[in-house]
Design a protein around this motif. Structure first.
Motif, PDB file in Angstrom:
ATOM      1  N   PHE A 158      42.739  30.758  58.179  1.00  0.00           N
ATOM      2  CA  PHE A 158      42.827  32.139  58.520  1.00  0.00           C
ATOM      3  C   PHE A 158      43.597  32.981  57.439  1.00  0.00           C
ATOM      4  O   PHE A 158      43.695  34.130  57.453  1.00  0.00           O
ATOM      5  CB  PHE A 158      43.428  32.299  59.796  1.00  0.00           C
ATOM      6  N   THR A 159      44.289  32.405  56.236  1.00  0.00           N
ATOM      7  CA  THR A 159      44.981  33.069  55.676  1.00  0.00           C
ATOM      8  C   THR A 159      44.700  32.599  54.333  1.00  0.00           C
ATOM      9  O   THR A 159      44.351  31.135  54.158  1.00  0.00           O
ATOM     10  CB  THR A 159      46.552  32.918  55.671  1.00  0.00           C
ATOM     11  N   PRO A 160      44.708  33.239  53.020  1.00  0.00           N
ATOM     12  CA  PRO A 160      44.474  32.825  51.788  1.00  0.00           C
ATOM     13  C   PRO A 160      45.506  31.724  51.350  1.00  0.00           C
ATOM     14  O   PRO A 160      46.495  31.605  51.927  1.00  0.00           O
ATOM     15  CB  PRO A 160      44.496  34.067  51.047  1.00  0.00           C
ATOM     16  N   ILE A 161      45.194  30.757  50.353  1.00  0.00           N
ATOM     17  CA  ILE A 161      46.082  29.855  49.819  1.00  0.00           C
ATOM     18  C   ILE A 161      46.174  30.083  48.464  1.00  0.00           C
ATOM     19  O   ILE A 161      45.365  30.104  47.625  1.00  0.00           O
ATOM     20  CB  ILE A 161      45.675  28.559  50.243  1.00  0.00           C
ATOM     21  N   SER A 162      47.223  30.144  47.792  1.00  0.00           N
ATOM     22  CA  SER A 162      47.752  30.598  46.378  1.00  0.00           C
ATOM     23  C   SER A 162      47.177  29.530  45.440  1.00  0.00           C
ATOM     24  O   SER A 162      47.312  28.030  45.830  1.00  0.00           O
ATOM     25  CB  SER A 162      49.034  31.048  46.143  1.00  0.00           C
ATOM     26  N   ALA A 163      47.311  29.818  44.187  1.00  0.00           N
ATOM     27  CA  ALA A 163      47.053  28.724  43.242  1.00  0.00           C
ATOM     28  C   ALA A 163      48.083  27.722  43.081  1.00  0.00           C
ATOM     29  O   ALA A 163      49.376  28.498  43.254  1.00  0.00           O
ATOM     30  CB  ALA A 163      46.698  29.328  41.931  1.00  0.00           C
ATOM     31  N   ALA A 164      48.169  26.554  42.940  1.00  0.00           N
ATOM     32  CA  ALA A 164      49.291  25.546  42.735  1.00  0.00           C
ATOM     33  C   ALA A 164      48.685  24.389  41.997  1.00  0.00           C
ATOM     34  O   ALA A 164      47.756  23.792  42.340  1.00  0.00           O
ATOM     35  CB  ALA A 164      50.021  25.252  44.078  1.00  0.00           C
ATOM     36  N   GLY A 165      49.474  23.991  40.914  1.00  0.00           N
ATOM     37  CA  GLY A 165      48.890  22.729  40.117  1.00  0.00           C
ATOM     38  C   GLY A 165      47.641  23.166  39.551  1.00  0.00           C
ATOM     39  O   GLY A 165      47.435  24.069  39.067  1.00  0.00           O
ATOM     40  N   GLY A 166      46.707  21.906  39.843  1.00  0.00           N
ATOM     41  CA  GLY A 166      45.358  22.304  39.371  1.00  0.00           C
ATOM     42  C   GLY A 166      44.451  22.953  40.332  1.00  0.00           C
ATOM     43  O   GLY A 166      43.361  23.134  40.237  1.00  0.00           O
ATOM     44  N   PHE A 167      44.868  23.291  41.416  1.00  0.00           N
ATOM     45  CA  PHE A 167      44.193  23.869  42.338  1.00  0.00           C
ATOM     46  C   PHE A 167      44.406  25.512  41.902  1.00  0.00           C
ATOM     47  O   PHE A 167      45.389  26.342  41.978  1.00  0.00           O
ATOM     48  CB  PHE A 167      44.702  23.785  43.724  1.00  0.00           C
TER      49      PHE A 167
END
Length: 454
Positions: free
Chosen positions: A250-259
């Motif tokens: 239900f909430t966006p997820i920020s970029a982290a590492g290679g994601f």
């Protein structure tokens, strides 16, 4: 090739747009509500019927046992979607995609139930005396001539999809996994699968269901046990993993590492798409196998059929998803079977890679077997039963071609044909829902024992 890929990408964006999400989730939710949650409430009873279905009754009509019908269906659904598909959903949509896979499965149980009920209710015999059924037949026999064109469309899309989701994607994923883990050339993998699959496929539904009835339970239990060992090792990370899955649905997820990060829309889209790719609820493929079941009760077979969605997504896919999220490897930028291999390798250095590679190979092999039957029945609907042998030969010859093809384009094609198959099937299920509700009410009314009075 770039022009073709651009064209397919454009079509994919349309068929996997808001309309498809509304159709898949909307029809499934409508059926679940109309059935008053019966599929979810009767999971235990359904497992009892499955066990009883190993031996058909004397008066039951059909080609294969209810148990083998489900195993044939599961042979087609438990495949690369459970290993590579789940990983791709997480890589593109984040952990929140897993939540939407679960939601797709819960409403999909009602969809799969309705598909099998209609398949048995409206099945017929072909000119060789075999029971045949599926969406094209319940469209023709249930909706009449006015909607006959929908049945033709489904059969056409089903034939084409069998070469994508049920053949080239599977062979390609196995070739990629075995090349990475064992350095086996893709062409060798393709030829071996072609020979083994051909020996079974050319024997028809009896041989396919017999192999599936033995191989599917073994492979599913073995993979689940390996996955549970991984989760036992990563047990401390399970609560956080579950929180990530629910939160980022239900909430966006920020970029982290290679994601690269993912919006909620991406979590929903890839969760639903990969969920459907895995359990096939709404595609209309599984009822083709259930139509051949030895039973005279559409409702009983529908209850057995809905277990396919539960076992595939709620059980098997969840093991893969939790193994990936608890490992933290989804942040490394990998995708597909490679991501699942990394997750198992973290917990089980050495054997982890080989477990995933072998599981993927067996899963994909049985998927090829199951989908060969689906595609054959669709092809037969279009061109007659005598044309079936030509389909079998073409299907078997396509396996090594798929093993050496480009993975991304194959996945794109499979996704697109998934959606194209689902559209006519979901329309038919919505229109035939009153029949499903009526048969269900009558069945349960007849099985309720009268209350004794003193």
């Amino acid at each position: 090739m770039e022009t073709l890929q651009g064209l397919v990408t454009g079509i994919n964006g349309v068929v996997w747009g808001p309309l498809m999400l509304v159709l898949l989730l909307g029809v499934g939710l409508y059926l679940q509500i109309g059935l008053k949650g019966m599929p979810i409430r009767n999971i235990g009873r359904a497992f009892g019927l499955l066990w009883q279905g190993r031996t058909p009754g004397e008066k039951d009509s059909g080609e294969i046992s209810s148990f083998n019908a489900l195993m044939t269906s599961l042979s087609a659904t438990i495949g690369t979607g459970n290993i590579a598909g789940v990983a791709t959903a997480i890589a593109l949509g984040g952990p929140g995609a897993v939540f939407w896979m679960w939601m797709t499965a819960l409403v999909g149980m009602a969809t799969k139930y309705a598909e099998a009920v209609c398949a048995v209710r409206y099945r017929e015999r072909d000119d060789q005396g075999n029971f045949v059924g599926g969406p094209m037949y319940y469209i023709k026999n249930g909706l009449g001539k006015r909607y006959a064109w929908l049945g033709v469309l489904f059969a056409l899309f089903g034939t084409l999809a069998s070469f994508g989701i049920g053949n080239t994607v599977q062979a390609n994923s196995v070739a990629d996994a075995l090349s990475t883990s064992f350095s086996i050339p893709s062409w060798v993998t393709g030829l071996v699968i072609m020979v083994l699959a051909g020996a079974v496929i050319l024997g028809g539904i009896q041989r396919i269901s017999s192999v599936a009835g033995r191989l599917v339970p073994f492979m599913a239990v073995a993979y689940l046990l390996a996955g549970l060992v991984v989760l036992a090792i990563n047990y401390a990370a399970i609560p956080e993993a579950l929180w990530l899955i629910v939160r980022h649905a239900f909430t966006p997820i920020s970029a982290a590492g290679g994601f690269a990060g993912a919006a909620v829309a991406a979590a929903i889209r890839f969760g639903v798409a990969r969920g459907v790719f895995s359990n096939e609820a709404g595609l209309g493929s599984a009822p083709i196998a259930h139509a051949a079941a030895q039973t005279n009760s559409p409702v009983r077979q529908g209850m057995v059929a809905m277990l396919g969605t539960f076992i595939d997504t709620i059980v098997v896919c969840s093991i893969t998803a939790l193994a990936i999220v608890t490992s933290g490897q989804w942040l490394e930028g990998e995708s597909g079977a490679s991501l699942t291999s990394m997750a198992f390798r973290m917990a089980l250095p050495g054997p982890g890679d080989y477990i995933v590679a072998v599981a993927l190979a067996i899963f994909a092999f049985t998927t090829i077997l199951g989908w060969s039957y689906y595609g054959e029945r669709c092809f037969q609907y279009l061109f007659g039963s005598r044309a079936a042998r030509f389909y079998r030969i073409a299907f078997v010859l396509a396996i090594p071609v798929g093993a050496m093809a480009h993975l991304d384009f194959i996945w794109l094609l499979a996704d697109t044909f998934n959606a194209l198959m689902a559209i006519p099937n979901l329309i038919a299920l919505a229109l035939l829902s009153p029949v499903v509700f009526k048969l269900t009410r009558e069945h349960f009314a007849s099985t309720v024992q009268p209350t004794s009075r003193r």
